[in-house]
Each structure stands twice: as structure tokens, then as C-alpha cells.
Design a protein around this motif. Structure first.
Motif, PDB file in Angstrom:
ATOM      1  N   ASP A   1       1.248   5.863  -7.429  1.00 25.43           N
ATOM      2  CA  ASP A   1       0.339   5.899  -7.554  1.00 25.43           C
ATOM      3  C   ASP A   1       0.251   5.255  -8.588  1.00 25.43           C
ATOM      4  O   ASP A   1      -0.014   5.363  -9.917  1.00 25.43           O
ATOM      5  CB  ASP A   1       0.271   7.897  -8.407  1.00 25.43           C
ATOM      6  CG  ASP A   1      -1.431   8.032  -9.314  1.00 25.43           C
ATOM      7  OD1 ASP A   1      -2.167   7.320  -8.674  1.00 25.43           O
ATOM      8  OD2 ASP A   1      -1.228   8.937  -9.647  1.00 25.43           O
ATOM      9  N   ILE A   2       0.093   3.577  -8.661  1.00 26.13           N
ATOM     10  CA  ILE A   2      -0.006   3.427  -9.128  1.00 26.13           C
ATOM     11  C   ILE A   2      -0.407   1.841  -8.666  1.00 26.13           C
ATOM     12  O   ILE A   2      -0.707   1.600  -7.196  1.00 26.13           O
ATOM     13  CB  ILE A   2       1.021   2.519  -9.797  1.00 26.13           C
ATOM     14  CG1 ILE A   2       2.372   1.527  -8.933  1.00 26.13           C
ATOM     15  CG2 ILE A   2       2.078   2.395 -10.674  1.00 26.13           C
ATOM     16  CD1 ILE A   2       3.349   0.530  -9.441  1.00 26.13           C
ATOM     17  N   SER A   3      -1.132   0.113  -9.181  1.00 21.71           N
ATOM     18  CA  SER A   3      -2.184  -0.372  -8.597  1.00 21.71           C
ATOM     19  C   SER A   3      -1.421  -1.393  -7.787  1.00 21.71           C
ATOM     20  O   SER A   3      -0.023  -1.435  -8.393  1.00 21.71           O
ATOM     21  CB  SER A   3      -2.902  -0.981  -9.408  1.00 21.71           C
ATOM     22  OG  SER A   3      -2.703  -1.843  -9.861  1.00 21.71           O
ATOM     23  N   ILE A   4      -1.630  -1.543  -6.830  1.00 19.43           N
ATOM     24  CA  ILE A   4      -0.917  -2.755  -5.952  1.00 19.43           C
ATOM     25  C   ILE A   4      -1.275  -4.348  -6.429  1.00 19.43           C
ATOM     26  O   ILE A   4       0.408  -5.039  -6.879  1.00 19.43           O
ATOM     27  CB  ILE A   4      -2.093  -3.345  -4.581  1.00 19.43           C
ATOM     28  CG1 ILE A   4      -1.620  -1.946  -3.475  1.00 19.43           C
ATOM     29  CG2 ILE A   4      -1.468  -4.579  -4.217  1.00 19.43           C
ATOM     30  CD1 ILE A   4      -3.017  -2.229  -2.651  1.00 19.43           C
ATOM     31  N   SER A   5      -2.288  -4.334  -7.878  1.00 19.05           N
ATOM     32  CA  SER A   5      -1.496  -5.846  -8.800  1.00 19.05           C
ATOM     33  C   SER A   5      -0.583  -5.458  -9.657  1.00 19.05           C
ATOM     34  O   SER A   5       0.299  -6.076  -9.362  1.00 19.05           O
ATOM     35  CB  SER A   5      -3.274  -6.006  -9.496  1.00 19.05           C
ATOM     36  OG  SER A   5      -2.444  -4.725 -10.234  1.00 19.05           O
ATOM     37  N   THR A   6      -0.150  -4.623 -10.173  1.00 22.39           N
ATOM     38  CA  THR A   6       1.118  -3.810 -10.837  1.00 22.39           C
ATOM     39  C   THR A   6       2.393  -4.798  -9.830  1.00 22.39           C
ATOM     40  O   THR A   6       2.866  -4.607 -10.393  1.00 22.39           O
ATOM     41  CB  THR A   6       1.074  -2.641 -10.969  1.00 22.39           C
ATOM     42  OG1 THR A   6       0.386  -2.627 -11.584  1.00 22.39           O
ATOM     43  CG2 THR A   6       2.022  -2.063 -11.970  1.00 22.39           C
TER      44      THR A   6
ATOM     45  N   SER B   1       0.917  -1.086   0.517  1.00 31.13           N
ATOM     46  CA  SER B   1       0.183   0.004  -0.109  1.00 31.13           C
ATOM     47  C   SER B   1       0.817   1.317   0.271  1.00 31.13           C
ATOM     48  O   SER B   1       0.360   1.981  -0.761  1.00 31.13           O
ATOM     49  CB  SER B   1      -1.029   0.213   1.303  1.00 31.13           C
ATOM     50  OG  SER B   1       0.089  -0.230   2.277  1.00 31.13           O
ATOM     51  N   ILE B   2       1.606   0.605   1.165  1.00 27.15           N
ATOM     52  CA  ILE B   2       3.102   2.653   0.996  1.00 27.15           C
ATOM     53  C   ILE B   2       3.356   2.416  -0.648  1.00 27.15           C
ATOM     54  O   ILE B   2       3.694   3.750  -1.542  1.00 27.15           O
ATOM     55  CB  ILE B   2       4.286   2.496   1.879  1.00 27.15           C
ATOM     56  CG1 ILE B   2       3.188   2.474   3.259  1.00 27.15           C
ATOM     57  CG2 ILE B   2       5.188   3.264   1.701  1.00 27.15           C
ATOM     58  CD1 ILE B   2       4.260   2.090   4.015  1.00 27.15           C
ATOM     59  N   ILE B   3       3.988   1.460  -1.336  1.00 30.52           N
ATOM     60  CA  ILE B   3       4.338   1.730  -2.232  1.00 30.52           C
ATOM     61  C   ILE B   3       3.530   2.481  -3.457  1.00 30.52           C
ATOM     62  O   ILE B   3       3.743   2.869  -4.524  1.00 30.52           O
ATOM     63  CB  ILE B   3       4.819   0.593  -3.088  1.00 30.52           C
ATOM     64  CG1 ILE B   3       5.872   0.094  -1.894  1.00 30.52           C
ATOM     65  CG2 ILE B   3       5.488   0.564  -4.716  1.00 30.52           C
ATOM     66  CD1 ILE B   3       6.673  -1.238  -2.340  1.00 30.52           C
ATOM     67  N   ALA B   4       2.276   2.037  -3.341  1.00 34.26           N
ATOM     68  CA  ALA B   4       1.021   2.140  -4.964  1.00 34.26           C
ATOM     69  C   ALA B   4       0.757   3.768  -4.252  1.00 34.26           C
ATOM     70  O   ALA B   4       0.863   3.915  -5.162  1.00 34.26           O
ATOM     71  CB  ALA B   4      -0.342   0.768  -4.052  1.00 34.26           C
ATOM     72  N   GLU B   5       0.838   3.829  -3.213  1.00 31.16           N
ATOM     73  CA  GLU B   5       0.164   5.116  -2.783  1.00 31.16           C
ATOM     74  C   GLU B   5       1.428   6.570  -3.526  1.00 31.16           C
ATOM     75  O   GLU B   5       1.261   7.881  -3.811  1.00 31.16           O
ATOM     76  CB  GLU B   5       0.013   5.246  -1.393  1.00 31.16           C
ATOM     77  CG  GLU B   5      -0.304   7.108  -1.199  1.00 31.16           C
ATOM     78  CD  GLU B   5      -0.565   7.243   0.645  1.00 31.16           C
ATOM     79  OE1 GLU B   5      -0.093   7.871   1.336  1.00 31.16           O
ATOM     80  OE2 GLU B   5      -1.072   6.128   1.341  1.00 31.16           O
ATOM     81  N   GLU B   6       2.710   5.845  -3.157  1.00 32.69           N
ATOM     82  CA  GLU B   6       3.884   6.995  -3.330  1.00 32.69           C
ATOM     83  C   GLU B   6       4.423   6.748  -4.807  1.00 32.69           C
ATOM     84  O   GLU B   6       4.358   7.514  -5.570  1.00 32.69           O
ATOM     85  CB  GLU B   6       5.563   5.940  -2.207  1.00 32.69           C
ATOM     86  CG  GLU B   6       6.696   6.443  -2.957  1.00 32.69           C
ATOM     87  CD  GLU B   6       6.531   8.605  -2.384  1.00 32.69           C
ATOM     88  OE1 GLU B   6       7.621   9.058  -2.535  1.00 32.69           O
ATOM     89  OE2 GLU B   6       5.839   8.051  -1.270  1.00 32.69           O
TER      90      GLU B   6
END
Length: 138
Positions: free
Chosen positions: A58-63, A51-56
Motif C-alpha cells: 500500500d505504497i506508491s510506485i515512485s517510492t 505494481s504487485i509490491i505497491a498493492e501489497e
């Protein structure tokens, strides 16, 4: 005139498949994709959660999941994390940082300020380091 404007807008933001290396001659990865993959793996190596990576970034968790599994298949060392609780991994990383900074000649107060922890925690970890080195020399 409206048609000309929309064509210019289309050029500036490419559709998702335009970044795919499968759609290009030579099959080379797009530089933007390579940068994103490297940033994902760097953050993953630093113990960031999905979730932190996705937010930072701006990509989806599945990616992110796909990128990490791809890196594991390709034996990228940044993708390997020992299967332990995240808080334990962070604490072990902090212990290593404290030891490294101590070896570099920093004082406990400077180490605490640099790592954003209390001076007491640094002193406790230094005491652990001291007792482990005494045990190794005997």
C-alpha cells in the motif's frame, strides 16, 4: 474537548516528514521505514513487479523505484536483477527450486504440488537436469 481529541489523533498518525531521518538528531532511519525498505527489496528479489509490491505494501510506485535505486547505489545484492524478461527469470528460478527439492529427496509429484506446477513440467525439467549432468561427467 474537540481540540483535545484532534491532538490525540495527530499523535497516532504522524505526518510524513516525522519519519525522515534528516529531521532527527543522529540521522537514524525510522524502524518503520527500514521494515518497508526490507520488504520492498525482498519482494523485488523474488521477482515481484512494481505494481504487485505497491498493492501489497500500500505504497506508491515512485517510492518503490526510489527504494530500489537507493539500494543499487548502496550495492545491495537484493536490488540487482539481470536484465532479462521477467518470465524467463521466473522460469530459471523455478528450475533452481526443482533442482534443490530433487536434491532434498522430494518426488516429482511432491515437487509439483509444492511449486504449484504440473507434474509433467517437473519431469521435463528433471530430464533437462539429467542430460546436463550426463554431459558434465563425460
Amino acid at each position: 474537548m474537540n481540540g483535545h481529541k484532534s491532538q490525540r489523533q495527530q499523535r497516532s498518525s504522524l505526518p510524513f516528514y516525522a519519519y525522515s531521518s534528516f529531521n532527527k538528531r543522529g540521522g537514524k532511519t525510522h524502524p518503520r521505514v527500514a521494515r518497508t525498505r526490507n520488504r520492498i527489496l525482498s519482494m523485488w528479489e523474488e521477482m515481484a513487479s512494481y505494481s504487485i509490491i505497491a498493492e501489497e505494501l500500500d505504497i506508491s510506485i515512485s517510492t518503490i523505484v526510489e527504494c530500489i535505486s537507493r539500494a543499487k547505489r548502496l550495492k545491495d545484492p537484493r536490488a540487482d536483477r539481470p536484465f532479462r524478461h521477467r518470465n524467463i527469470q521466473i522460469a530459471e528460478k523455478r528450475r533452481r527450486e526443482i533442482r534443490r527439492l530433487l536434491d532434498d529427496g522430494y518426488r516429482p509429484q511432491e515437487i509439483a504440488k509444492r511449486l504449484g506446477v504440473s507434474k509433467r513440467l517437473v519431469l521435463i525439467r528433471l530430464k533437462e537436469v539429467g542430460s546436463s549432468t550426463v554431459g558434465q561427467t563425460r
